[in-house]
Scaffold this active site. Sequence first.
Site, short mmCIF file in Angstrom:
data_model
loop_
_atom_site.label_atom_id
_atom_site.label_comp_id
_atom_site.label_asym_id
_atom_site.label_seq_id
_atom_site.Cartn_x
_atom_site.Cartn_y
_atom_site.Cartn_z
N ILE A 137 2.86 6.66 -3.44
CA ILE A 137 1.71 6.05 -2.77
C ILE A 137 0.67 5.75 -3.83
CG2 ILE A 137 2.10 7.04 -0.48
CD1 ILE A 137 0.22 9.27 -1.09
N ASP A 138 -0.21 4.81 -3.53
CA ASP A 138 -1.18 4.34 -4.51
C ASP A 138 -2.16 5.43 -4.92
OD1 ASP A 138 -0.02 1.82 -4.27
OD2 ASP A 138 -1.38 1.24 -2.66
N LYS A 139 -2.78 5.23 -6.06
CA LYS A 139 -3.74 6.20 -6.60
C LYS A 139 -4.80 6.58 -5.57
CE LYS A 139 -7.48 6.52 -9.98
NZ LYS A 139 -8.25 5.82 -11.03
N THR A 141 -4.75 6.20 -2.32
CA THR A 141 -4.22 6.57 -1.01
C THR A 141 -3.89 8.05 -1.05
OG1 THR A 141 -3.27 4.37 -0.66
CG2 THR A 141 -2.38 6.16 0.66
N ARG A 238 -1.47 -2.53 2.68
CA ARG A 238 -2.65 -3.26 2.21
C ARG A 238 -2.43 -4.77 2.25
NH1 ARG A 238 -3.56 -0.42 -3.48
NH2 ARG A 238 -5.47 -1.71 -3.50
#
EC number: 5.4.99.-
Length: 304
Positions: A137-139, A141, A238
């Site tokens: 998962i993104d930084k 998130t 997103r």
Amino acid sequence: MDTITFHIEDEYDGERIDKVIAALNDEWSRSQVQQWIKNGLVTVNGQTVKANYKCEAGDSVAVSPPEPEPLHVEPEPIPLDIYYEDEDVLVVNKPRGMVVHPAPGHMRGTLVNALLAHCRDLSGINGVLRPGIVHRIDKDTSGLLMVAKNDAAHRSLVEQLVNKTVTRRYKAIVHGVIPHDYGTIDAPIGRDKRDRKKMAVTEENGKEAVTHFRVLERFRHYTYVECQLETGRTHQIRVHMKYIGYPLAGDPQYGPKKTLAIDGQALHAGVLGFRHPRSGEYLEFEAPLPPEFAELLEWLRKND
């Protein structure tokens, strides 16, 4: 060397084998898959093929990723919020602001650095910089991730992702008021041709991407939603929510500049479910909203 096996579904009938394999797992690039095919690490119905082989529905595909290179990532004693752990798998609640795996120029302070300090026995399938990492998962998130502690567990978890049997539900706050209670976004995602650091909905180089969403709460200018991933493309939620006109609040890449007071996108991976690689038992975990997300919701309830 562990082998990952799956069958070609009707939707991929007639597609090139390298494109299909790369589309099934976002951690595999097409060039990487082509090299595996060239090295004989991919078979279809028990036979090696070329990268331009056209798949047929029902084909049995076996992928044997190469052995990992020696690991050169430093362990760091960073605290981890662990929800589950045994000899095969670990489930961790990643905080907002933490990068999942090292990259050039960002080799310390990542989840992988922390995992290496916590347990030395991680799967090596995804190579030297991503030991144990099955998905990410993104930084900015927050939320739950499953980590493989051996290659057999990694193979099982990847097969579950490929076969779309892993449960992944996210909570998000988006700009705008969504009028309908439920929806499905089925739109392929690939690199944005105008900005290579971004992803976009595109037919030209896109991979299949499906997101289901339901409205949890409406405000005057925002909507609180739950999104369930059927696929797991980079920045999928997103990009998809922007595509239908409801970008995530706080999103520095895909959202408007005028937004809510949150550092990064308001997105939390709250529910994660999968079958245990060894026992086959279905496990499901839920992590509550982080404080800054919960406080933002309360602010909206009072002010928006």
